[in-house]
Design a protein around this motif. Sequence first.
Motif, PDB file in Angstrom:
ATOM      1  N   PRO A  66       0.754  -1.607  -0.525  1.00 21.70           N
ATOM      2  CA  PRO A  66      -0.056  -0.365   0.194  1.00 21.70           C
ATOM      3  C   PRO A  66       0.653   1.225   0.197  1.00 21.70           C
ATOM      4  CG  PRO A  66       0.272  -0.932   2.003  1.00 21.70           C
ATOM      5  CD  PRO A  66       0.844  -2.562   0.695  1.00 21.70           C
ATOM      6  N   ASN A  67       2.326   1.346   0.425  1.00 19.30           N
ATOM      7  CA  ASN A  67       2.895   2.764   0.452  1.00 19.30           C
ATOM      8  C   ASN A  67       3.373   2.699  -0.749  1.00 19.30           C
ATOM      9  OD1 ASN A  67       2.904   3.322   2.726  1.00 19.30           O
ATOM     10  ND2 ASN A  67       4.116   1.255   3.995  1.00 19.30           N
ATOM     11  N   LEU A  68       3.649   1.802  -2.250  1.00 19.05           N
ATOM     12  CA  LEU A  68       3.699   1.841  -3.194  1.00 19.05           C
ATOM     13  C   LEU A  68       2.887   2.525  -4.051  1.00 19.05           C
ATOM     14  CD1 LEU A  68       5.940   0.849  -5.509  1.00 19.05           C
ATOM     15  CD2 LEU A  68       4.209  -1.054  -6.166  1.00 19.05           C
ATOM     16  N   ALA A  69       4.015   3.715  -4.716  1.00 14.62           N
ATOM     17  CA  ALA A  69       2.699   4.349  -6.235  1.00 14.62           C
ATOM     18  C   ALA A  69       3.616   4.899  -7.388  1.00 14.62           C
ATOM     19  CB  ALA A  69       2.302   5.469  -5.601  1.00 14.62           C
ATOM     20  N   ASP A  70       3.048   4.507  -8.173  1.00  8.51           N
ATOM     21  CA  ASP A  70       4.160   4.729  -9.456  1.00  8.51           C
ATOM     22  C   ASP A  70       5.580   4.138  -9.496  1.00  8.51           C
ATOM     23  OD1 ASP A  70       2.324   6.358 -10.509  1.00  8.51           O
ATOM     24  OD2 ASP A  70       2.953   8.649  -9.663  1.00  8.51           O
ATOM     25  N   HIS A  71       6.089   3.111  -8.882  1.00  6.40           N
ATOM     26  CA  HIS A  71       6.918   2.416  -9.199  1.00  6.40           C
ATOM     27  C   HIS A  71       7.585   2.468  -7.557  1.00  6.40           C
ATOM     28  CE1 HIS A  71       5.456  -0.201 -12.088  1.00  6.40           C
ATOM     29  NE2 HIS A  71       5.654   0.837 -13.162  1.00  6.40           N
ATOM     30  N   ALA A  72       7.252   3.782  -7.380  1.00  7.53           N
ATOM     31  CA  ALA A  72       8.486   3.988  -5.575  1.00  7.53           C
ATOM     32  C   ALA A  72       7.562   3.533  -4.672  1.00  7.53           C
ATOM     33  CB  ALA A  72       8.526   5.507  -6.290  1.00  7.53           C
ATOM     34  N   CYS A  73       8.673   3.816  -3.434  1.00  7.09           N
ATOM     35  CA  CYS A  73       8.504   3.953  -1.936  1.00  7.09           C
ATOM     36  C   CYS A  73       7.544   5.252  -1.782  1.00  7.09           C
ATOM     37  CB  CYS A  73       8.861   3.047  -1.412  1.00  7.09           C
ATOM     38  SG  CYS A  73       8.599   3.089   0.480  1.00  7.09           S
ATOM     39  N   THR A  74       6.819   5.113  -1.091  1.00  6.99           N
ATOM     40  CA  THR A  74       6.094   6.527  -0.676  1.00  6.99           C
ATOM     41  C   THR A  74       7.087   6.767   0.826  1.00  6.99           C
ATOM     42  OG1 THR A  74       3.480   5.664   0.121  1.00  6.99           O
ATOM     43  CG2 THR A  74       4.081   6.506  -2.002  1.00  6.99           C
ATOM     44  N   ILE A  75       7.395   6.284   1.738  1.00  6.65           N
ATOM     45  CA  ILE A  75       7.940   6.307   2.865  1.00  6.65           C
ATOM     46  C   ILE A  75       9.056   6.057   3.053  1.00  6.65           C
ATOM     47  CG2 ILE A  75       5.423   6.593   3.985  1.00  6.65           C
ATOM     48  CD1 ILE A  75       6.521   3.087   4.800  1.00  6.65           C
ATOM     49  N   HIS A  76       9.631   5.448   1.846  1.00  7.67           N
ATOM     50  CA  HIS A  76      11.328   5.314   1.652  1.00  7.67           C
ATOM     51  C   HIS A  76      12.080   5.961   2.453  1.00  7.67           C
ATOM     52  CE1 HIS A  76      14.754   3.443   0.202  1.00  7.67           C
ATOM     53  NE2 HIS A  76      15.256   4.707  -0.393  1.00  7.67           N
ATOM     54  N   ASP A  77      12.273   6.918   2.494  1.00 12.27           N
ATOM     55  CA  ASP A  77      13.152   7.582   3.768  1.00 12.27           C
ATOM     56  C   ASP A  77      12.044   7.817   5.484  1.00 12.27           C
ATOM     57  OD1 ASP A  77      10.445   9.749   3.624  1.00 12.27           O
ATOM     58  OD2 ASP A  77      12.265  10.876   3.174  1.00 12.27           O
ATOM     59  N   GLN A  78      11.454   7.107   5.482  1.00 11.56           N
ATOM     60  CA  GLN A  78      10.973   6.852   7.217  1.00 11.56           C
ATOM     61  C   GLN A  78      10.578   5.722   7.506  1.00 11.56           C
ATOM     62  OE1 GLN A  78       7.691  10.118   7.369  1.00 11.56           O
ATOM     63  NE2 GLN A  78       7.916  10.586   5.317  1.00 11.56           N
ATOM     64  N   LEU A  79      11.242   4.366   6.420  1.00 14.99           N
ATOM     65  CA  LEU A  79      11.133   3.260   6.588  1.00 14.99           C
ATOM     66  C   LEU A  79      11.330   2.900   7.889  1.00 14.99           C
ATOM     67  CD1 LEU A  79      11.961   1.743   3.092  1.00 14.99           C
ATOM     68  CD2 LEU A  79       9.887   1.676   3.972  1.00 14.99           C
ATOM     69  N   ARG A  80      12.105   3.476   8.382  1.00 14.09           N
ATOM     70  CA  ARG A  80      12.649   2.508   9.898  1.00 14.09           C
ATOM     71  C   ARG A  80      11.584   3.130  10.837  1.00 14.09           C
ATOM     72  NH1 ARG A  80      16.692  -0.635  10.672  1.00 14.09           N
ATOM     73  NH2 ARG A  80      18.727  -0.827   9.190  1.00 14.09           N
ATOM     74  N   PRO A  81      11.323   4.608  10.615  1.00 18.30           N
ATOM     75  CA  PRO A  81      10.303   4.903  11.723  1.00 18.30           C
ATOM     76  C   PRO A  81       8.920   4.789  12.087  1.00 18.30           C
ATOM     77  CG  PRO A  81      10.934   6.794  10.658  1.00 18.30           C
ATOM     78  CD  PRO A  81      11.573   5.537  10.260  1.00 18.30           C
ATOM     79  N   ARG A  82       8.535   3.871  10.684  1.00 19.02           N
ATOM     80  CA  ARG A  82       7.097   3.831  10.280  1.00 19.02           C
ATOM     81  C   ARG A  82       7.008   2.257  10.210  1.00 19.02           C
ATOM     82  NH1 ARG A  82       4.264   7.488   6.962  1.00 19.02           N
ATOM     83  NH2 ARG A  82       3.004   6.640   6.352  1.00 19.02           N
TER      84      ARG A  82
END
Length: 262
Positions: A21-37
């Motif tokens: 669900p965090n994927l949009a347009d072939h990119a991760c929308t929370i890539h820079d927040q993966l650990r805290p999320r």
Amino acid sequence: MPAFARSADFALDKPAGRPCPNLADHACTIHDQLRPRGFPGCVVFDCFGAGQVVTAEALGGQDWRTSPDAAAAMMVAFPVVRALHELLWYLDAAVARPATAELDPALAAAFDDVEALTHAPVDRLAEIDVDAVRSRVNPLLQRAGELVRAGAPGGRELRGADLVGARLRGADLRGANLRGAVLLGADLRMADLRLADVTGADLRGADLRGADLTDAAFLTGSQLESARGDAATRLSPPLAHPAHWTTPSRPVALAAPTRRPR
């Protein structure tokens, strides 16, 4: 699109074949927040370049989001190609070690055989027994590890050992065989791991602050990403301290293996 279950590594359940669900347009929308999320498992995952190969060859450039056939092909091809690319990475790493020079012809032959499999059509990929391929290659990689470890005679035999939470602060693990060892949450502060074989060792949550991993065999960036460390943790290039360690530096991603064994 691999499956993952809600855990300390992933904040939600996701079945295989369904986009995150965090994927949009072939990119991760929370890539820079993966650990805290709550997605550290995504940070440590590495496809070893398999995604690019599957997209270009198995899918022929088709978009899996709009083509059911492409999506089905990806589900078949990706796990196989990723496993094969991981083997290629290990073979590539083995031949880079001067201590393994006597194995060069065998390493080159194994590399060529595995690489050829990665370019098979989807119907052929579906028939590949990855475990059988590993069984053929692993004795060669084990021998490579033995040759590297011979540079530190008397290393401890800890292959597959259950070392969950082990207190190994300051331990002399030079030349140790830690293939497949489970070091989940282990205290390895100031431990000496020079020339240790850490193939597939589970270092999730392991404390590597001040540890010396110089010339550790088959150490991956993903293993470091899953562990804790600091500026005093010693590594051999091209590995670098992951961004979440005390003193961040640029993490190293494992690219698809392109260099042939000599």
